[in-house]
Scaffold this motif. Structure first.
Motif, PDB file in Angstrom:
ATOM      1  N   THR A  29       7.825  63.918 -41.054  1.00  0.00           N
ATOM      2  CA  THR A  29       8.595  65.141 -41.181  1.00  0.00           C
ATOM      3  C   THR A  29       7.715  66.183 -41.844  1.00  0.00           C
ATOM      4  O   THR A  29       6.867  65.856 -42.672  1.00  0.00           O
ATOM      5  CB  THR A  29       9.890  64.908 -41.991  1.00  0.00           C
ATOM      6  OG1 THR A  29      10.676  66.101 -41.983  1.00  0.00           O
ATOM      7  CG2 THR A  29       9.600  64.524 -43.440  1.00  0.00           C
ATOM      8  N   PRO A  50      16.350  55.423 -42.695  1.00  0.00           N
ATOM      9  CA  PRO A  50      17.557  55.749 -43.464  1.00  0.00           C
ATOM     10  C   PRO A  50      18.264  54.500 -43.964  1.00  0.00           C
ATOM     11  O   PRO A  50      18.254  53.454 -43.305  1.00  0.00           O
ATOM     12  CB  PRO A  50      18.421  56.516 -42.458  1.00  0.00           C
ATOM     13  CG  PRO A  50      17.917  56.113 -41.121  1.00  0.00           C
ATOM     14  CD  PRO A  50      16.462  55.805 -41.278  1.00  0.00           C
ATOM     15  N   ARG A 107      20.403  60.648 -40.317  1.00  0.00           N
ATOM     16  CA  ARG A 107      19.181  61.430 -40.138  1.00  0.00           C
ATOM     17  C   ARG A 107      19.565  62.772 -39.537  1.00  0.00           C
ATOM     18  O   ARG A 107      20.274  62.840 -38.532  1.00  0.00           O
ATOM     19  CB  ARG A 107      18.180  60.705 -39.250  1.00  0.00           C
ATOM     20  CG  ARG A 107      16.877  61.481 -39.051  1.00  0.00           C
ATOM     21  CD  ARG A 107      15.747  60.589 -38.608  1.00  0.00           C
ATOM     22  NE  ARG A 107      15.365  59.649 -39.677  1.00  0.00           N
ATOM     23  CZ  ARG A 107      14.378  58.772 -39.556  1.00  0.00           C
ATOM     24  NH1 ARG A 107      13.706  58.665 -38.418  1.00  0.00           N
ATOM     25  NH2 ARG A 107      14.082  57.979 -40.560  1.00  0.00           N
ATOM     26  N   ARG A 124      13.109  67.051 -40.613  1.00  0.00           N
ATOM     27  CA  ARG A 124      14.068  65.946 -40.547  1.00  0.00           C
ATOM     28  C   ARG A 124      14.233  65.368 -41.943  1.00  0.00           C
ATOM     29  O   ARG A 124      13.257  65.243 -42.688  1.00  0.00           O
ATOM     30  CB  ARG A 124      13.583  64.831 -39.616  1.00  0.00           C
ATOM     31  CG  ARG A 124      13.374  65.239 -38.181  1.00  0.00           C
ATOM     32  CD  ARG A 124      12.781  64.067 -37.385  1.00  0.00           C
ATOM     33  NE  ARG A 124      12.385  64.474 -36.053  1.00  0.00           N
ATOM     34  CZ  ARG A 124      11.231  65.058 -35.755  1.00  0.00           C
ATOM     35  NH1 ARG A 124      10.358  65.301 -36.705  1.00  0.00           N
ATOM     36  NH2 ARG A 124      10.964  65.402 -34.501  1.00  0.00           N
ATOM     37  N   ASN A 176      16.746  62.351 -44.330  1.00  0.00           N
ATOM     38  CA  ASN A 176      17.808  61.359 -44.435  1.00  0.00           C
ATOM     39  C   ASN A 176      18.738  61.803 -45.553  1.00  0.00           C
ATOM     40  O   ASN A 176      18.296  62.039 -46.679  1.00  0.00           O
ATOM     41  CB  ASN A 176      17.240  59.979 -44.764  1.00  0.00           C
ATOM     42  CG  ASN A 176      16.276  59.476 -43.713  1.00  0.00           C
ATOM     43  OD1 ASN A 176      16.418  59.788 -42.528  1.00  0.00           O
ATOM     44  ND2 ASN A 176      15.285  58.692 -44.141  1.00  0.00           N
TER      45      ASN A 176
END
Length: 350
Positions: free
Chosen positions: A10, A31, A37, A137, A139
């Motif tokens: 990410t 995650p 996510r 991105r 979690n």
């Protein structure tokens, strides 16, 4: 941006130390069962983000290691939580960034914002730090996610978190319909407070700031008139039933006390520096003012999202700039200039 939910990289905005802000790729772990996510679409730069970048600390929260910034975020669920909690993949969401502490701590159970053990995304209050969500991105615990109402766009919802702070502050003021309200400080929280006050039916809203741009934004959001911060006599003649103090500066608090009517209420949402601060306490006593604190929010973000969706809360004018993730440093430079900007957004989508 790839929508592959199994990606392990990410791109994030990371504060390494005072003056050291970097955009870099980092590993994204798998995650946990209760985490979804999320592909982040927009993030609003908050004052705390600026403090970590400029000073390596936000109040007494001191950076001890590099930390991903950001807690004002919206995005789309790429992968739902494995335990079945939270929204499904494809759901557009806003984020409530708080995690209350353990039960049994000394605070009212119906006011989790006051939990001593509460953590917040992008906070160095504890170590290891609580990583933020300025990343392509992330979690996130499924319980943090709030599905956007039908018809509400991600960009329009990008200020839901700071608007919830303003909503909570206005709620701390009590009944404001039909009353005169003075807002000291027209930065993002003050300006959003003006919008919330307008929706709540305040009879007159007077905004105060040092600079023209914030006052222009406050006017667009519903202020009936404005004053400059150095107009001390005019501020003292306002005699406001309610004052929202949103500067986080002892001079702003002094203006709030002077501008309140006898028997009025001053809501302190601007966070002053830690330690002792000068204050006009004798004046507050002789005028029987109520000085009320306001810290973060509880479930007001749900009310904000509903109000944004039905059009009763209009906060578009608070957004003055938008930058792609690659230009994060320029975005932070713009956000630090309160004379020329309101809320500055980072755009994480390609």
């Amino acid at each position: 941006m790839s929508s592959n939910p199994t990606a392990t990289q990410t791109t994030a905005v990371i504060a390494h130390a005072a003056g050291d802000l970097r955009v870099a790729e980092i590993q994204l772990p798998a995650p946990r069962p209760d985490e979804a996510r999320v592909a982040i679409a927009y993030g609003g730069i908050c004052g705390s983000d600026l403090h970590y970048w400029q000073h390596g600390a936000a109040g007494e929260s001191i950076l001890k290691a590099p930390m991903v910034l950001g807690h004002e975020i919206v995005g789309t669920v790429l992968e739902a939580a494995a335990d079945g909690s939270g929204p499904a993949a494809g759901t557009r969401v806003a984020v409530h960034p708080a995690t209350p502490g353990e039960t049994g701590e000394p605070y009212p159970s119906h006011r989790p914002n006051l939990s001593p053990g509460c953590t917040y995304l992008g906070s160095a209050a504890r170590f290891p730090h609580t990583e933020g969500a300025f990343a392509t991105r992330v979690n996130l615990p499924a319980r943090m996610l709030r599905a956007l109402p039908e018809g509400l766009t991600l960009r329009a919802a990008a200020l839901a978190e700071p608007a919830a702070v303003a909503w909570h502050a206005v709620s701390r003021a009590g009944e404001v319909a039909g009353r005169r309200v003075l807002v000291i400080g027209a930065g993002p929280i003050g300006a959003l407070s003006v919008a919330v006050l307008k929706r709540a039916g305040a009879r007159e809203i007077i905004a105060v700031d040092m600079h023209d741009k914030p006052l222009q934004i406050a006017t667009e959001l519903g202020a009936h008139r404005t004053l400059r911060a150095d107009q001390a006599e005019e501020i003292a003649q306002v005699h406001a039933d309610v004052v929202i103090e949103a500067t986080g500066n002892h001079r702003g608090l002094a203006s709030a006390v002077r501008g309140a009517v006898r028997g009025g209420r001053v809501v302190m949402v601007g966070l002053l520096p830690s330690g002792e601060q000068p204050a006009l306490i004798s004046l507050a006593i002789t005028r029987e003012l109520e000085l009320v604190g306001s810290f973060r929010f509880n479930d007001e973000i749900d009310q904000v999202l509903t109000a944004l969706a039905d059009g009763s809360l209009n906060i578009d004018a608070a957004i003055t700039h938008e930058y792609p993730l690659a230009d994060a440093l320029q975005a932070f430079e713009t956000a630090r200039n309160s004379a020329a900007s309101g809320k500055v957004l980072l755009r994480f989508e390609a």
